[in-house]
Motif scaffolding. Structure first.
Motif, PDB file in Angstrom:
ATOM      1  N   ILE A  70       0.666  -0.871  -0.057  1.00 30.45           N
ATOM      2  CA  ILE A  70       0.373  -0.012   0.291  1.00 30.45           C
ATOM      3  C   ILE A  70       0.871   1.257   0.000  1.00 30.45           C
ATOM      4  O   ILE A  70       0.273   2.205  -0.798  1.00 30.45           O
ATOM      5  CB  ILE A  70      -1.170  -0.353   0.741  1.00 30.45           C
ATOM      6  CG1 ILE A  70      -1.993  -1.374   1.456  1.00 30.45           C
ATOM      7  CG2 ILE A  70      -1.617   1.771   1.143  1.00 30.45           C
ATOM      8  CD1 ILE A  70      -2.725  -1.283   2.344  1.00 30.45           C
ATOM      9  N   PHE A  71       2.334   1.555   0.845  1.00 30.55           N
ATOM     10  CA  PHE A  71       2.987   2.219   0.987  1.00 30.55           C
ATOM     11  C   PHE A  71       3.178   3.121  -1.215  1.00 30.55           C
ATOM     12  O   PHE A  71       3.845   3.834  -0.903  1.00 30.55           O
ATOM     13  CB  PHE A  71       3.856   2.201   1.583  1.00 30.55           C
ATOM     14  CG  PHE A  71       4.747   3.783   2.378  1.00 30.55           C
ATOM     15  CD1 PHE A  71       4.066   4.597   2.179  1.00 30.55           C
ATOM     16  CD2 PHE A  71       6.340   3.511   1.596  1.00 30.55           C
ATOM     17  CE1 PHE A  71       4.625   5.812   2.482  1.00 30.55           C
ATOM     18  CE2 PHE A  71       6.853   4.348   1.105  1.00 30.55           C
ATOM     19  CZ  PHE A  71       6.566   5.975   2.202  1.00 30.55           C
ATOM     20  N   GLY A  72       3.880   1.599  -1.525  1.00 28.55           N
ATOM     21  CA  GLY A  72       4.730   1.437  -2.376  1.00 28.55           C
ATOM     22  C   GLY A  72       3.245   2.433  -3.450  1.00 28.55           C
ATOM     23  O   GLY A  72       3.290   3.511  -4.662  1.00 28.55           O
ATOM     24  N   ILE A  73       1.537   1.524  -3.682  1.00 23.33           N
ATOM     25  CA  ILE A  73       1.191   2.625  -4.103  1.00 23.33           C
ATOM     26  C   ILE A  73       0.858   4.244  -3.810  1.00 23.33           C
ATOM     27  O   ILE A  73       0.839   4.951  -5.073  1.00 23.33           O
ATOM     28  CB  ILE A  73      -0.563   1.708  -4.374  1.00 23.33           C
ATOM     29  CG1 ILE A  73      -0.088   0.210  -4.510  1.00 23.33           C
ATOM     30  CG2 ILE A  73      -1.218   2.159  -4.872  1.00 23.33           C
ATOM     31  CD1 ILE A  73      -1.179  -0.540  -4.197  1.00 23.33           C
ATOM     32  N   ILE A  74       0.611   4.362  -3.076  1.00 26.49           N
ATOM     33  CA  ILE A  74       0.881   5.072  -2.931  1.00 26.49           C
ATOM     34  C   ILE A  74       1.311   6.258  -2.993  1.00 26.49           C
ATOM     35  O   ILE A  74       1.666   7.920  -3.142  1.00 26.49           O
ATOM     36  CB  ILE A  74       1.123   5.724  -0.534  1.00 26.49           C
ATOM     37  CG1 ILE A  74      -0.914   4.965  -0.663  1.00 26.49           C
ATOM     38  CG2 ILE A  74       0.091   7.212  -0.503  1.00 26.49           C
ATOM     39  CD1 ILE A  74      -0.991   4.949   0.889  1.00 26.49           C
ATOM     40  N   VAL A  75       2.893   5.992  -3.027  1.00 22.54           N
ATOM     41  CA  VAL A  75       4.299   6.863  -3.566  1.00 22.54           C
ATOM     42  C   VAL A  75       4.035   7.092  -4.802  1.00 22.54           C
ATOM     43  O   VAL A  75       4.221   8.377  -5.002  1.00 22.54           O
ATOM     44  CB  VAL A  75       5.738   5.826  -2.656  1.00 22.54           C
ATOM     45  CG1 VAL A  75       6.922   6.488  -3.659  1.00 22.54           C
ATOM     46  CG2 VAL A  75       5.474   5.847  -1.357  1.00 22.54           C
ATOM     47  N   ILE A  76       3.574   5.812  -5.385  1.00 24.75           N
ATOM     48  CA  ILE A  76       3.740   6.933  -7.020  1.00 24.75           C
ATOM     49  C   ILE A  76       2.331   7.586  -7.087  1.00 24.75           C
ATOM     50  O   ILE A  76       2.524   8.262  -7.984  1.00 24.75           O
ATOM     51  CB  ILE A  76       3.266   5.262  -7.442  1.00 24.75           C
ATOM     52  CG1 ILE A  76       4.210   3.810  -7.361  1.00 24.75           C
ATOM     53  CG2 ILE A  76       2.479   5.859  -8.852  1.00 24.75           C
ATOM     54  CD1 ILE A  76       3.541   2.849  -8.422  1.00 24.75           C
ATOM     55  N   GLY A  77       1.168   7.331  -6.308  1.00 27.77           N
ATOM     56  CA  GLY A  77       0.323   8.147  -6.655  1.00 27.77           C
ATOM     57  C   GLY A  77       1.141  10.221  -5.899  1.00 27.77           C
ATOM     58  O   GLY A  77       0.246  10.895  -6.785  1.00 27.77           O
ATOM     59  N   CYS A  78       1.462   9.657  -4.825  1.00 27.33           N
ATOM     60  CA  CYS A  78       1.832  11.537  -4.716  1.00 27.33           C
ATOM     61  C   CYS A  78       3.005  11.439  -5.503  1.00 27.33           C
ATOM     62  O   CYS A  78       3.279  13.305  -6.180  1.00 27.33           O
ATOM     63  CB  CYS A  78       2.929  10.768  -2.852  1.00 27.33           C
ATOM     64  SG  CYS A  78       1.550  10.389  -1.494  1.00 27.33           S
ATOM     65  N   ILE A  79       4.061  10.941  -5.919  1.00 29.52           N
ATOM     66  CA  ILE A  79       4.775  11.106  -7.503  1.00 29.52           C
ATOM     67  C   ILE A  79       4.074  12.189  -8.247  1.00 29.52           C
ATOM     68  O   ILE A  79       4.521  12.887  -8.785  1.00 29.52           O
ATOM     69  CB  ILE A  79       6.234  10.881  -7.626  1.00 29.52           C
ATOM     70  CG1 ILE A  79       6.861  10.135  -6.121  1.00 29.52           C
ATOM     71  CG2 ILE A  79       6.440  10.647  -8.887  1.00 29.52           C
ATOM     72  CD1 ILE A  79       7.715   8.951  -6.991  1.00 29.52           C
ATOM     73  N   GLY A  80       3.472  11.070  -8.708  1.00 32.51           N
ATOM     74  CA  GLY A  80       2.095  11.254  -9.680  1.00 32.51           C
ATOM     75  C   GLY A  80       1.226  12.757  -9.647  1.00 32.51           C
ATOM     76  O   GLY A  80       1.864  13.450 -10.502  1.00 32.51           O
ATOM     77  N   LEU A  81       0.983  12.914  -7.949  1.00 33.74           N
ATOM     78  CA  LEU A  81      -0.138  14.392  -8.159  1.00 33.74           C
ATOM     79  C   LEU A  81       1.239  15.686  -7.841  1.00 33.74           C
ATOM     80  O   LEU A  81       0.536  16.115  -8.675  1.00 33.74           O
ATOM     81  CB  LEU A  81      -0.395  13.996  -6.595  1.00 33.74           C
ATOM     82  CG  LEU A  81      -0.698  15.649  -6.190  1.00 33.74           C
ATOM     83  CD1 LEU A  81      -2.014  15.256  -7.733  1.00 33.74           C
ATOM     84  CD2 LEU A  81      -2.032  15.305  -4.976  1.00 33.74           C
ATOM     85  N   VAL A  82       2.576  15.059  -7.814  1.00 30.23           N
ATOM     86  CA  VAL A  82       3.298  16.468  -7.598  1.00 30.23           C
ATOM     87  C   VAL A  82       3.534  16.926  -8.827  1.00 30.23           C
ATOM     88  O   VAL A  82       3.777  17.904  -9.840  1.00 30.23           O
ATOM     89  CB  VAL A  82       5.040  15.895  -7.131  1.00 30.23           C
ATOM     90  CG1 VAL A  82       5.947  17.011  -7.366  1.00 30.23           C
ATOM     91  CG2 VAL A  82       4.472  16.397  -5.275  1.00 30.23           C
ATOM     92  N   SER A  83       4.246  15.729  -9.732  1.00 29.17           N
ATOM     93  CA  SER A  83       4.449  15.963 -11.592  1.00 29.17           C
ATOM     94  C   SER A  83       3.465  17.221 -12.244  1.00 29.17           C
ATOM     95  O   SER A  83       3.167  17.317 -13.107  1.00 29.17           O
ATOM     96  CB  SER A  83       5.011  14.628 -12.275  1.00 29.17           C
ATOM     97  OG  SER A  83       3.757  13.436 -12.229  1.00 29.17           O
ATOM     98  N   ASP A  84       1.384  16.614 -12.022  1.00 29.20           N
ATOM     99  CA  ASP A  84       0.956  16.429 -12.327  1.00 29.20           C
ATOM    100  C   ASP A  84       0.804  18.820 -11.789  1.00 29.20           C
ATOM    101  O   ASP A  84       0.175  19.383 -12.747  1.00 29.20           O
ATOM    102  CB  ASP A  84      -0.522  16.369 -12.061  1.00 29.20           C
ATOM    103  CG  ASP A  84      -1.693  16.703 -12.692  1.00 29.20           C
ATOM    104  OD1 ASP A  84      -1.348  15.739 -13.745  1.00 29.20           O
ATOM    105  OD2 ASP A  84      -2.714  16.968 -11.871  1.00 29.20           O
TER     106      ASP A  84
END
Length: 294
Positions: free
Chosen positions: A263-277
Motif C-alpha cells: 500500500i505504501f508503494g502505491i501511495i508513493v506512486i500516487g504522490c509522485i504523480g500528483l506532484v508532477s501533475d
C-alpha cells in the motif's frame, strides 16, 4: 361597395372604448442555488485546496475505521499505523529511496524519448493530410496494442536491463501522443489560417506561426495526461525481471504478504504523480497564460 371595418377604425369611431389588454407571460424565476452546485462555476483556489485535502482526510478516516475496527483482516489490508511502520523500515533498512529514484528516472527517460519523437510526427500529421493518411492507420493500429504485451519480446531483444523498461514506456506513450497531437493541430481555426494566407504567409509559415502556437497549450496538456499513463507502464515493466524500483518492491512485498509495504508503494506512486501533475499545470499556466485549459 362597403369595405369591412378594421379594429383601428372602430377605435377611431368610439375613442372612449378601452383597448383590449395584452397579457404577457410572466418570466420564470431563476432558482437560486449554491455556487458549488451551479455547472461550470469556478471555485476559489483556497476552497479547491481545502476540498482536495478534505477528501484525503475522509479516505484515511474510512480506511482506519475499516482496518482498526476489525472489519478486514490485516493479511488482506494493513491499517494506516502498520503502513507507517513499514514505510519507516523501507527507508531506513531497505534503501527504498534508491528504488524511487530508479523508477522516476525510467519514467522520465521513456516519456521524454517518446515525446521528442511523437510531437513532431503529430504536428506533421495534423498539418498535412497526406501525412495523416499515410501514418494514421499504422499509428491507430499500434495505439490499441497493450505495452505489457511487448514485454516478452523486449526481454528477448534487449534483455532485462534498463533498455527494456525504457522501451515499454516508450511504446505505451509514443502512439498515444502522436494521435492526440495530430488531432489538436488539425483542429486549428480556419479563419486564422485564411487570414495568414491573406497576409502573405506560405505553407511553412502557416505551420510555424499559426498551427504550432495555437496548438501549443493543447500539446502541453496532452503531455501532462500521457505522463500519468507512463507511470502505469513503468510499474508493469518493473514487475517482471527487475531488481530495483517501486514495482520490484511491490513484487517482493506481495511474496511476503506484506500489504503495508504494498500500500505504501502505491501511495508513493500516487504522490509522485500528483506532484508532477501540479508542476505540469503550473508550467503550462506560466508558458501559456492566454490558454483556457486550466
Amino acid at each position: 361597395m362597403t369595405q369591412p371595418l378594421h379594429a383601428d377604425s372602430l377605435r377611431a369611431v368610439a375613442p372612449d372604448s378601452p383597448a383590449p389588454a395584452r397579457t404577457m407571460p410572466a418570466a420564470p424565476r431563476a432558482r437560486r442555488t449554491h455556487p458549488w452546485l451551479t455547472p461550470l462555476t469556478p471555485v476559489a483556489p483556497r476552497t479547491r485546496w481545502v476540498l482536495g485535502l478534505g477528501f484525503f482526510v475522509l479516505f484515511f478516516a474510512v480506511w482506519g475505521a475499516v482496518t482498526l475496527g476489525g472489519l478486514v483482516p490485516p493479511t488482506f489490508l494493513a491499517d494506516p499505523m502498520t503502513m507507517g511502520r513499514e514505510a519507516w523500515l523501507l527507508f531506513t533498512e531497505y534503501g527504498f529511496l534508491g528504488d524511487i529514484g530508479m523508477t522516476v528516472w525510467r519514467v522520465l527517460g521513456g516519456f521524454v524519448l517518446a515525446a521528442v519523437l511523437a510531437v513532431p510526427l503529430g504536428i506533421l500529421m495534423g498539418a498535412y493530410k497526406a501525412a495523416e493518411a499515410f501514418f494514421e492507420p499504422f499509428v491507430s493500429f499500434c495505439r490499441y496494442l497493450p505495452a505489457s504485451a511487448f514485454i516478452p519480446l523486449l526481454i528477448l531483444w534487449a534483455g532485462i536491463g534498463e533498455t527494456q523498461k525504457l522501451l515499454v514506456i516508450f511504446i505505451g506513450s509514443f502512439f498515444q501522443i502522436v494521435l492526440m497531437v495530430a488531432v489538436t493541430v488539425g483542429g486549428a481555426r480556419r479563419d486564422l489560417v485564411e487570414a495568414a494566407y491573406t497576409l502573405g504567409a506560405n505553407s511553412a509559415g502557416i505551420v510555424k506561426r499559426v498551427l504550432i502556437p495555437g496548438a501549443a497549450p493543447g500539446i502541453a496538456e496532452i503531455l501532462r495526461l500521457v505522463l500519468g499513463w507512463a507511470w502505469t507502464y513503468v510499474i508493469v515493466a518493473e514487475l517482471i525481471g527487475s531488481s530495483s524500483g517501486i514495482g520490484h518492491m511491490i513484487t517482493d512485498s506481495q511474496a511476503l504478504l506484506n500489504t503495508g509495504q504494498i500500500i505504501f508503494g502505491i501511495i508513493v506512486i500516487g504522490c509522485i504523480g500528483l506532484v508532477s501533475d501540479l508542476l505540469f499545470k503550473l508550467a503550462n499556466q506560466r508558458l501559456f497564460p492566454w490558454s483556457t485549459i486550466q
